[in-house]
Structure formats: structure tokens, C-alpha cells
Design a protein around this motif. Structure first.
Motif, short mmCIF file in Angstrom:
data_model
loop_
_atom_site.label_atom_id
_atom_site.label_comp_id
_atom_site.label_asym_id
_atom_site.label_seq_id
_atom_site.Cartn_x
_atom_site.Cartn_y
_atom_site.Cartn_z
N ASP B 23 0.81 -1.23 0.00
CA ASP B 23 0.00 0.00 0.00
C ASP B 23 0.84 1.27 0.00
OD1 ASP B 23 -1.31 -2.22 0.89
OD2 ASP B 23 -2.84 -1.06 1.95
N SER B 57 -5.91 -7.63 -7.01
CA SER B 57 -6.88 -6.56 -7.21
C SER B 57 -6.29 -5.22 -6.79
CB SER B 57 -8.14 -6.86 -6.42
OG SER B 57 -7.80 -7.13 -5.09
N PHE B 58 -5.39 -5.27 -5.80
CA PHE B 58 -4.81 -4.02 -5.29
C PHE B 58 -4.00 -3.31 -6.37
CE2 PHE B 58 -1.16 -1.94 -3.25
CZ PHE B 58 -1.86 -0.89 -2.68
N GLY B 60 -4.10 -3.92 -9.50
CA GLY B 60 -5.01 -3.61 -10.60
C GLY B 60 -5.67 -2.27 -10.40
N ARG B 61 -6.16 -2.04 -9.17
CA ARG B 61 -6.83 -0.77 -8.90
C ARG B 61 -5.84 0.39 -8.99
NH1 ARG B 61 -8.92 -1.79 -3.90
NH2 ARG B 61 -7.67 -0.14 -2.99
N MET B 62 -4.61 0.12 -8.49
CA MET B 62 -3.59 1.18 -8.54
C MET B 62 -3.32 1.60 -9.98
SD MET B 62 0.36 0.97 -7.62
CE MET B 62 0.66 0.35 -9.25
N ASN B 64 -5.30 1.40 -12.50
CA ASN B 64 -6.46 2.17 -12.94
C ASN B 64 -6.39 3.60 -12.43
OD1 ASN B 64 -8.46 1.55 -14.69
ND2 ASN B 64 -9.56 0.20 -13.28
N ASN B 65 -6.03 3.73 -11.13
CA ASN B 65 -5.93 5.06 -10.52
C ASN B 65 -4.89 5.91 -11.23
OD1 ASN B 65 -7.83 4.48 -8.68
ND2 ASN B 65 -6.44 4.07 -6.96
N SER B 68 -6.12 7.16 -14.46
CA SER B 68 -7.08 8.27 -14.33
C SER B 68 -6.37 9.55 -13.95
CB SER B 68 -8.12 7.93 -13.27
OG SER B 68 -8.61 6.64 -13.47
N LEU B 95 -11.26 -7.73 -13.33
CA LEU B 95 -10.57 -6.44 -13.46
C LEU B 95 -10.04 -6.33 -14.88
CD1 LEU B 95 -8.43 -6.20 -10.24
CD2 LEU B 95 -10.08 -4.54 -11.02
N LEU B 97 -9.54 -3.59 -16.50
CA LEU B 97 -8.84 -2.31 -16.65
C LEU B 97 -9.31 -1.53 -17.89
CD1 LEU B 97 -5.20 -3.45 -15.82
CD2 LEU B 97 -7.00 -2.80 -14.25
#
Lengths: 301, 124
Positions: B23, B57-58, B60-62, B64-65, B68, B95, B97
Motif C-alpha cells: 500500500d 486486485s490491489f 489492478g486498482r492502482m 487504474n488510478n 485516471s 478487473l 482495466l
């Protein structure tokens, strides 16, 4: 136990050869000609094993250690029959055909003592039924083994990834797509994308008989995975009936799709900045220009 | 504190993730990457994940972030070098993406960014 099978043990000790001969003769009626030679060999081994079990006084328990040889003989004949495509009935009859000769021998041995005869027949029937079931289990297992192997081979065969051009791959899918196959298809496609540095993959579903929601989902998964690797996918070969069913089912494939492989390939070439040129037209054009130049030169003179 | 190096290539930034992220690192990366985009006026961000064998998933989300955030700062993000196994896992996780562009390797990624920037210039 020993009391129940006393006569059988005696028969085996005394006239093993006669019993075997009578049994092999009996088998001629039920087994295919091609497997009779081997069956006789297996029968000899089985009777040997049966005798070993009788001598060890374990006739009641066919899973016991003394039965190892007899069980092996049954396993051999069942898998042999399964591979040759014999019916389950034929295979079961191998064991059950022993009943006739055995009961005849029991009757001869028991003589006038009908009680003893009935007891022996019952005990032997129970034993032979167990052996028959054992044979069927082995037969079934060998058949399942054959089916499993064929399935694996089919899986391997049906997922070729071919290179159409540098950077353009094609994946002709044949047969129904289930989750297991999708996994294999996806893996081989992604590996080829890395290996060939492909930009575009054409998934051709001409050979897929039906596209329902599940199949569509599997296709989309493959497309998404390819996209994550940096390759675009084109789906081709959607047959008219399939297009209709998909619309009726409300299945939507939100990917580029083309009616046939040729169109998909043309699109792939175009999006990788290539084009296919008709040489004859080009040559004619060049010839016309040349002729015009020549006539112009002639005019100057 | 481990830091993920951000390298500048022309008007692009190259981030190569080679260790498993946690994190704190991810937040640091987002922080320093956005700062660098603004500092260098970068138009493209390449994130190379070819060394990662596991992307959950972590991460993956990062990704994406980051995509953006860069879009807000007018930079195109391209994730490059994803392994087949990772791609399958992400798809299975759902995910996909959608906001992230992808390419097979850094070379292709740079070409893609160049094309995107040129397209953008034409439209402007």
C-alpha cells in the motif's frame, strides 16, 4: 468360511485342469473369436489364482491378499476387452461362464448330499457375483481412461494458434467452448502473442456450433485477456444462424467482429498499416504510362 | 524506504515495477509520478509490469488510478509487458482495466503513446 467352500477347494486341488478345459469351452460361446486365445491364457492364470486363494482359505474375501493373482488376471482381461471395444455384457460373461462348469463339478463332487450341494452352489454364486462386479468395475475404469485420454488429445488438437502475417495471429476455434477449453485456448493464445509479438489476434468461430451466453462470456474473457497483453482481437466467422440466436438470446459481443476470416484479415492488415495490392492492375497501369511516354517521345521526333 | 524509479524518455515517463508492491509504496508511487508529470510536462506514462508474476486486485486498482490521474494531467498511460498468467488472473477477477491502454512491450508502448499524442494534436 472353510466349511462353505470345502468342496470347491477339493475340486480345485483334484481336477483343476478339467475345470479349466470346461470353462474355456464354455467361453467359446460368449467371447469374440479374436479374444479367445488371450482369454484362455487369462483363464489359466485366474484358476491358478483361485486355487491359491482356496489354499489360503480366503475364498470368501475377494479383496484379500491371496486373491492378488486372480484379481490381476481379471484386471488384464477386462482392460483388454475394454480396449478391443467389447461390450460390458461380454466382459461380464467371462466370469459368469465359469458357473456352468463349476456347478457341474460341484454336483459331481457332492453326489447325493443335496444340502451340501445347495450350500456350495450358494457360496460359489456369491463369490462369482463379486468377481463379476469386480470385472465390471475394472472394465468401466479402463473405458473411462480411454475417454479421458481422448478428451485430452482433443483439447490439444483443437487449439492451434497460427500466424497469418508478422504480428497477426489467427485462432480457429472448432467445437464447443466450455470453461476448461477456454482456459487452454486463452493460455495458448496469450503465449503465442508474447512469442510472436502479435498486435492483432483473429478469433475465428466458424467451427463453434452454438454461441450462448456462456460461450460469449468465455470469448469475451479471451478478448479482454488479449487486450491486457496489448493485442487487439477481431472475431470472425459468425454464421447467420448464430448471429440470429445471439440476438434472440440478447448476447452482445462488444468487440470488432467480421463475417469471415478474409474480411478480418483485411482489417488486420489495414490497422497495421499494410495493404494488399493487385499486381496485374498495377502492371497494366505501368505499361500504359510507359506506352504514353513512348508515343510522346515519338511525337517529339 | 524502497522507491520505484521513474525514468524520463523524451516527453514520456517510464516506471518499471520490479518488486511486489504494498500500500505505502503504491501511494508513494502515485504521489511522485503525478509530481513528475507536472514537473516534466510529460505527455505519456509507461508502466512496465513484465517483472510482476502476481498482480492482485490491489495493483489492478492502482494501475487504474494512475491512468485516471495521468489523464487529468493530460498524459496517456500505457501498461506494458503484462504476462499471460497475470492477464488471465485479472480477467478472472473481473478487473479488465477498461481505462488503461496496454501494449506488448516498452517499444510498442512508446509507439502507441506517440500515435496517441499525434492524434490528440490533430484533433486540437
Amino acid at each position: 468360511m472353510a466349511a462353505q467352500h470345502g468342496v470347491l477347494t477339493k475340486i480345485l486341488a483334484k481336477s483343476q485342469g478339467d475345470l479349466l478345459d470346461a470353462w474355456v469351452k464354455e467361453q467359446k460361446g460368449v467371447l469374440k473369436v479374436s479374444s479367445q486365445g488371450e482369454a484362455a491364457e487369462h483363464s489359466r492364470k485366474f484358476i491358478d489364482g483361485l486355487r491359491a486363494a482356496a489354499e489360503a482359505d480366503q475364498l470368501g474375501d475377494i479383496n484379500g491378499g491371496a486373491w492378488a493373482q486372480a484379481r490381476q488376471a481379471l484386471t488384464d482381461i477386462s482392460s483388454d476387452q475394454a480396449l478391443k471395444g467389447a461390450t460390458p455384457g461380454e466382459t461380464a460373461m467371462f466370469v459368469f461362464s465359469l458357473k456352468g462348469p463349476l456347478f457341474a463339478a460341484l454336483a459331481k463332487e457332492a453326489g447325493k448330499d443335496t444340502d451340501a450341494f445347495a450350500r456350495e452352489v450358494w457360496a460359489s454364486t456369491v463369490m462369482l457375483d463379486k468377481l463379476g462386479l469386480y470385472t465390471m468395475e475394472v472394465f468401466q475404469k479402463s473405458r473411462e481412461e480411454v475417454i479421458r485420454r481422448q478428451q485430452e488429445e482433443l483439447l490439444e488438437l483443437s487449439t492451434p494458434v497460427v500466424q497469418l502475417w508478422s504480428g497477426i495471429l489467427a485462432l480457429p476455434l472448432i467445437g464447443t467452448l466450455d470453461s476448461g477449453r477456454t482456459q487452454v485456448v486463452m493460455e495458448s493464445l496469450l503465449q503465442e502473442i508474447v512469442k510472436r509479438e502479435a498486435e492483432i489476434a483473429i478469433i475465428d468461430i466458424t467451427g463453434v456450433p452454438t454461441v450462448d451466453t456462456m460461450v460469449a462470456q468465455h470469448l469475451l474473457k479471451t478478448v479482454s485477456a488479449a487486450r491486457l497483453m496489448g493485442a487487439d482481437c477481431i472475431i470472425s466467422g459468425i454464421r447467420p444462424q448464430i448471429a440470429q440466436t445471439m440476438v434472440h438470446l440478447g448476447v452482445e459481443l462488444n468487440v470488432v467482429s467480421k463475417a469471415n476470416m478474409a474480411d478480418a484479415f483485411a482489417l488486420a492488415l489495414r490497422s497495421t498499416n499494410r495493404k494488399v495490392v493487385d499486381r496485374t492492375a498495377k502492371d497494366k497501369e505501368a505499361a500504359a504510362i510507359k506506352a504514353a511516354a513512348a508515343s510522346a517521345a515519338a511525337g517529339e521526333d | 524506504m524502497e522507491q520505484i524509479p521513474i525514468l524520463r524518455i523524451g516527453d514520456c515517463l517510464l516506471v518499471s515495477i520490479q518488486v511486489d508492491m504494498h500500500d505505502r509504496m503504491a501511494i508513494n508511487l502515485q504521489d511522485s509520478l503525478t509530481t513528475r508529470i507536472v514537473e516534466t510536462n510529460a505527455r505519456g506514462v509507461l508502466i512496465d509490469i513484465s517483472a510482476l508474476e502476481i498482480v492482485g486486485s490491489f495493483i489492478g486498482r492502482m494501475l487504474n488510478n494512475i491512468a485516471s490521474m495521468s489523464r487529468v494531467l493530460d498524459a496517456v498511460t500505457v501498461v506494458v509487458g503484462m504476462r499471460p498468467a497475470v492477464a488471465i488472473t485479472l480477467v478472472e477477477l473481473g478487473l479488465e482495466l477498461p481505462g488503461v491502454k496496454t501494449a506488448l512491450n516498452v517499444d510498442r508502448g512508446l509507439l502507441l503513446i506517440r500515435r496517441q499524442i499525434d492524434d490528440g494534436a490533430e484533433h486540437a
